[in-house]
Design an enzyme around this catalytic site. Structure first.
Site, PDB file in Angstrom:
ATOM      1  N   SER A 184       0.787  -1.276   0.103  1.00 55.28           N
ATOM      2  CA  SER A 184       0.103   0.009   0.139  1.00 55.28           C
ATOM      3  C   SER A 184       0.980   1.176  -0.113  1.00 55.28           C
ATOM      4  O   SER A 184       2.075   1.296   0.446  1.00 55.28           O
ATOM      5  CB  SER A 184      -1.044   0.047   1.323  1.00 55.28           C
ATOM      6  OG  SER A 184      -0.108   0.386   2.448  1.00 55.28           O
ATOM      7  N   HIS A 185       0.301   2.217  -0.503  1.00 60.83           N
ATOM      8  CA  HIS A 185       1.146   3.599  -0.856  1.00 60.83           C
ATOM      9  C   HIS A 185       1.734   4.015   0.616  1.00 60.83           C
ATOM     10  O   HIS A 185       2.897   4.464   0.814  1.00 60.83           O
ATOM     11  CB  HIS A 185       0.244   4.678  -1.304  1.00 60.83           C
ATOM     12  CG  HIS A 185       0.978   6.041  -1.399  1.00 60.83           C
ATOM     13  ND1 HIS A 185       1.988   6.406  -2.182  1.00 60.83           N
ATOM     14  CD2 HIS A 185       0.708   7.196  -0.525  1.00 60.83           C
ATOM     15  CE1 HIS A 185       2.582   7.427  -1.999  1.00 60.83           C
ATOM     16  NE2 HIS A 185       1.685   8.249  -1.133  1.00 60.83           N
ATOM     17  N   MET A 186       0.857   3.974   1.716  1.00 62.53           N
ATOM     18  CA  MET A 186       1.363   4.661   3.009  1.00 62.53           C
ATOM     19  C   MET A 186       2.227   3.589   3.735  1.00 62.53           C
ATOM     20  O   MET A 186       3.192   4.014   4.418  1.00 62.53           O
ATOM     21  CB  MET A 186      -0.110   4.687   4.089  1.00 62.53           C
ATOM     22  CG  MET A 186      -0.675   5.799   3.417  1.00 62.53           C
ATOM     23  SD  MET A 186      -0.142   7.254   2.816  1.00 62.53           S
ATOM     24  CE  MET A 186       0.341   8.032   4.472  1.00 62.53           C
TER      25      MET A 186
ATOM     26  N   VAL B 130       5.515   4.659   2.012  1.00 64.78           N
ATOM     27  CA  VAL B 130       5.844   5.946   2.861  1.00 64.78           C
ATOM     28  C   VAL B 130       6.348   5.676   4.190  1.00 64.78           C
ATOM     29  O   VAL B 130       7.645   6.148   4.611  1.00 64.78           O
ATOM     30  CB  VAL B 130       4.837   6.840   2.844  1.00 64.78           C
ATOM     31  CG1 VAL B 130       5.003   8.144   3.701  1.00 64.78           C
ATOM     32  CG2 VAL B 130       4.425   7.414   1.427  1.00 64.78           C
TER      33      VAL B 130
END
Length: 119
Positions: A69-71, A74
């Site tokens: 997932s993107h988060m 990050v």
């Protein structure tokens, strides 16, 4: 039920205050009124619009999400402790102090309760 999740980012252990976000579609900055640096974000699903608060959080706990997932990506870049596929988050309330570790453990440290004193 048991509290816990799968660690997808970060290391070590973090103890902090629960900051519960109930509306995972909210992009309104007012959603984060009362958020303090180091708070532990607790939500059903992380919204990418929350990046400024994720970066300032002590840890992030989410019921939904995965390694790609993107988060999660990050969080790995910023070394923020993040657990996904969390179970038992409904036991947590705004302001509770919890300890989160990179083995997926979530431990309730303190329950914040208001004491009513009558005169």
């Amino acid at each position: 039920g048991t509290l816990g999740g799968t660690c997808v980012a970060g290391s070590g252990a973090i103890t902090g205050r629960v900051f519960l976000v109930e509306d995972d579609s909210s992009t309104d900055p007012a959603t984060f009124d009362g958020f303090y640096d180091g708070d532990i974000l607790v939500c059903r699903m992380i919204n990418p619009a929350w990046l400024p608060w994720v970066q300032r959080s002590g840890a992030v706990l989410s019921e939904v999400g995965g390694w790609l997932s993107h988060m999660a990506i990050v969080a790995r870049e910023k070394d923020i402790l993040m657990l996904v596929a969390c179970k038992g988050l409904d036991q947590l309330e705004m302001g509770n102090r919890i300890k989160v570790t990179n083995d997926g453990t979530i431990e309730l440290v303190q329950i914040t309760a208001l004491k009513v004193v009558s005169a």
